[in-house]
Design a protein around this motif. Sequence first.
Motif, PDB file in Angstrom:
ATOM      1  N   THR A   1      63.419 -58.166  42.884  1.00 20.69           N
ATOM      2  CA  THR A   1      63.713 -57.479  44.144  1.00 20.69           C
ATOM      3  C   THR A   1      62.433 -56.875  44.726  1.00 20.69           C
ATOM      4  O   THR A   1      62.199 -56.958  45.932  1.00 20.69           O
ATOM      5  CB  THR A   1      64.787 -56.389  43.931  1.00 20.69           C
ATOM      6  OG1 THR A   1      65.944 -56.990  43.341  1.00 20.69           O
ATOM      7  CG2 THR A   1      65.160 -55.722  45.242  1.00 20.69           C
ATOM      8  N   ILE A   2      61.612 -56.274  43.863  1.00 19.56           N
ATOM      9  CA  ILE A   2      60.326 -55.737  44.315  1.00 19.56           C
ATOM     10  C   ILE A   2      59.508 -56.853  44.952  1.00 19.56           C
ATOM     11  O   ILE A   2      58.939 -56.687  46.033  1.00 19.56           O
ATOM     12  CB  ILE A   2      59.546 -55.090  43.150  1.00 19.56           C
ATOM     13  CG1 ILE A   2      60.294 -53.863  42.610  1.00 19.56           C
ATOM     14  CG2 ILE A   2      58.133 -54.702  43.589  1.00 19.56           C
ATOM     15  CD1 ILE A   2      59.725 -53.307  41.313  1.00 19.56           C
ATOM     16  N   SER A   3      59.479 -57.995  44.302  1.00 21.95           N
ATOM     17  CA  SER A   3      58.729 -59.143  44.809  1.00 21.95           C
ATOM     18  C   SER A   3      59.246 -59.576  46.179  1.00 21.95           C
ATOM     19  O   SER A   3      58.467 -59.868  47.087  1.00 21.95           O
ATOM     20  CB  SER A   3      58.833 -60.298  43.810  1.00 21.95           C
ATOM     21  OG  SER A   3      58.085 -61.398  44.247  1.00 21.95           O
ATOM     22  N   GLN A   4      60.561 -59.591  46.327  1.00 20.04           N
ATOM     23  CA  GLN A   4      61.154 -59.991  47.611  1.00 20.04           C
ATOM     24  C   GLN A   4      60.849 -58.986  48.708  1.00 20.04           C
ATOM     25  O   GLN A   4      60.494 -59.365  49.823  1.00 20.04           O
ATOM     26  CB  GLN A   4      62.668 -60.165  47.455  1.00 20.04           C
ATOM     27  CG  GLN A   4      63.053 -61.348  46.606  1.00 20.04           C
ATOM     28  CD  GLN A   4      64.530 -61.348  46.232  1.00 20.04           C
ATOM     29  OE1 GLN A   4      65.207 -60.327  46.299  1.00 20.04           O
ATOM     30  NE2 GLN A   4      65.022 -62.509  45.817  1.00 20.04           N
ATOM     31  N   ILE A   5      60.987 -57.688  48.406  1.00 17.54           N
ATOM     32  CA  ILE A   5      60.755 -56.650  49.412  1.00 17.54           C
ATOM     33  C   ILE A   5      59.296 -56.646  49.870  1.00 17.54           C
ATOM     34  O   ILE A   5      59.007 -56.494  51.055  1.00 17.54           O
ATOM     35  CB  ILE A   5      61.167 -55.270  48.875  1.00 17.54           C
ATOM     36  CG1 ILE A   5      62.696 -55.210  48.744  1.00 17.54           C
ATOM     37  CG2 ILE A   5      60.660 -54.140  49.771  1.00 17.54           C
ATOM     38  CD1 ILE A   5      63.217 -53.994  48.003  1.00 17.54           C
ATOM     39  N   LEU A   6      58.381 -56.816  48.913  1.00 17.75           N
ATOM     40  CA  LEU A   6      56.960 -56.814  49.267  1.00 17.75           C
ATOM     41  C   LEU A   6      56.500 -58.174  49.783  1.00 17.75           C
ATOM     42  O   LEU A   6      55.355 -58.328  50.198  1.00 17.75           O
ATOM     43  CB  LEU A   6      56.114 -56.366  48.070  1.00 17.75           C
ATOM     44  CG  LEU A   6      56.325 -54.905  47.667  1.00 17.75           C
ATOM     45  CD1 LEU A   6      55.492 -54.576  46.430  1.00 17.75           C
ATOM     46  CD2 LEU A   6      55.990 -53.960  48.795  1.00 17.75           C
TER      47      LEU A   6
ATOM     48  N   SER B   1      55.060 -65.105  44.735  1.00 19.72           N
ATOM     49  CA  SER B   1      55.487 -65.352  43.367  1.00 19.72           C
ATOM     50  C   SER B   1      55.907 -64.033  42.730  1.00 19.72           C
ATOM     51  O   SER B   1      55.329 -62.981  43.015  1.00 19.72           O
ATOM     52  CB  SER B   1      54.320 -65.956  42.580  1.00 19.72           C
ATOM     53  OG  SER B   1      54.511 -65.819  41.194  1.00 19.72           O
ATOM     54  N   ILE B   2      56.870 -64.105  41.820  1.00 22.76           N
ATOM     55  CA  ILE B   2      57.314 -62.913  41.094  1.00 22.76           C
ATOM     56  C   ILE B   2      56.179 -62.343  40.251  1.00 22.76           C
ATOM     57  O   ILE B   2      56.133 -61.144  39.977  1.00 22.76           O
ATOM     58  CB  ILE B   2      58.558 -63.218  40.230  1.00 22.76           C
ATOM     59  CG1 ILE B   2      59.175 -61.919  39.718  1.00 22.76           C
ATOM     60  CG2 ILE B   2      58.215 -64.152  39.102  1.00 22.76           C
ATOM     61  CD1 ILE B   2      60.507 -62.101  39.043  1.00 22.76           C
TER      62      ILE B   2
ATOM     63  N   LYS C   1      54.612 -58.083  39.097  1.00 19.56           N
ATOM     64  CA  LYS C   1      54.557 -57.533  37.740  1.00 19.56           C
ATOM     65  C   LYS C   1      53.485 -56.466  37.587  1.00 19.56           C
ATOM     66  O   LYS C   1      53.574 -55.613  36.707  1.00 19.56           O
ATOM     67  CB  LYS C   1      54.374 -58.652  36.723  1.00 19.56           C
ATOM     68  CG  LYS C   1      55.635 -59.490  36.573  1.00 19.56           C
ATOM     69  CD  LYS C   1      55.491 -60.535  35.508  1.00 19.56           C
ATOM     70  CE  LYS C   1      56.795 -61.299  35.355  1.00 19.56           C
ATOM     71  NZ  LYS C   1      56.677 -62.354  34.350  1.00 19.56           N
ATOM     72  N   GLN C   2      52.477 -56.483  38.450  1.00 23.11           N
ATOM     73  CA  GLN C   2      51.429 -55.463  38.371  1.00 23.11           C
ATOM     74  C   GLN C   2      51.987 -54.056  38.578  1.00 23.11           C
ATOM     75  O   GLN C   2      51.443 -53.082  38.068  1.00 23.11           O
ATOM     76  CB  GLN C   2      50.343 -55.741  39.398  1.00 23.11           C
ATOM     77  CG  GLN C   2      50.836 -55.611  40.835  1.00 23.11           C
ATOM     78  CD  GLN C   2      49.783 -55.893  41.856  1.00 23.11           C
ATOM     79  OE1 GLN C   2      48.680 -55.386  41.754  1.00 23.11           O
ATOM     80  NE2 GLN C   2      50.108 -56.716  42.847  1.00 23.11           N
ATOM     81  N   TYR C   3      53.089 -53.938  39.307  1.00 21.74           N
ATOM     82  CA  TYR C   3      53.640 -52.622  39.594  1.00 21.74           C
ATOM     83  C   TYR C   3      54.307 -52.010  38.363  1.00 21.74           C
ATOM     84  O   TYR C   3      54.447 -50.800  38.273  1.00 21.74           O
ATOM     85  CB  TYR C   3      54.606 -52.688  40.774  1.00 21.74           C
ATOM     86  CG  TYR C   3      53.904 -53.212  41.999  1.00 21.74           C
ATOM     87  CD1 TYR C   3      52.901 -52.467  42.613  1.00 21.74           C
ATOM     88  CD2 TYR C   3      54.182 -54.464  42.510  1.00 21.74           C
ATOM     89  CE1 TYR C   3      52.222 -52.955  43.712  1.00 21.74           C
ATOM     90  CE2 TYR C   3      53.508 -54.952  43.608  1.00 21.74           C
ATOM     91  CZ  TYR C   3      52.528 -54.196  44.199  1.00 21.74           C
ATOM     92  OH  TYR C   3      51.845 -54.683  45.282  1.00 21.74           O
TER      93      TYR C   3
END
Length: 190
Positions: free
Chosen positions: A147-152, A156-157, A161-163
């Motif tokens: 979801t973080i990947s989609q929002i930002l 790529s997912i 992952k850095q977050y």
Amino acid sequence: MVLNQIDRSTNIGKRDYAIVTLALATGLRAVDIVNLKLRDIDWQTGEIYIVQQKTQKILTLPLIHAVGEAIKAYIIHGRPNSESEYMFLRTNAPYQNLSNGVSIANIFNEYQKKAGIVRKPFDGKGFHALRRAVGRNMAVAEIPVITISQILGHGSIESAKQYISLDSVHLKECALDFSGIEVGDGVLPV
């Protein structure tokens, strides 16, 4: 805080407040904010639609109330009278869109100076730090990485992952304690 340095009684301040508020709420890249067009906000559905410059992917984000109010104040009371399709314009004629993401970074840097924030090259305190903060806050709130990947709007997912590594709250849960480890004489075995 940087937002407190912005004089919202001026046209420039209304624009800059809308830009920083938008970045704080959405994590949009500076280049995508520069390229935001008036038509990219659907006021009826409360959504922002953009095609990201970096990934060329379509991104739909909710228009958070505070962001909508800041943008509305800029459009109605601060935006120069212009036929430009772009949301955020220069404050001097000709009233064109800001030239690139660096112009937003420079605006942000000026408010950081006013706030007494000392900057050094590559110190991680630039405009992009707002994007990292949004990602970190979502990780701390236990929002799934996908979801973080989609929002930002990551391609790529893996990019999201850095977050997780910035989530010190949950990383502490993984840390081992020192129980059972005896304190020795300070001499390491050879």
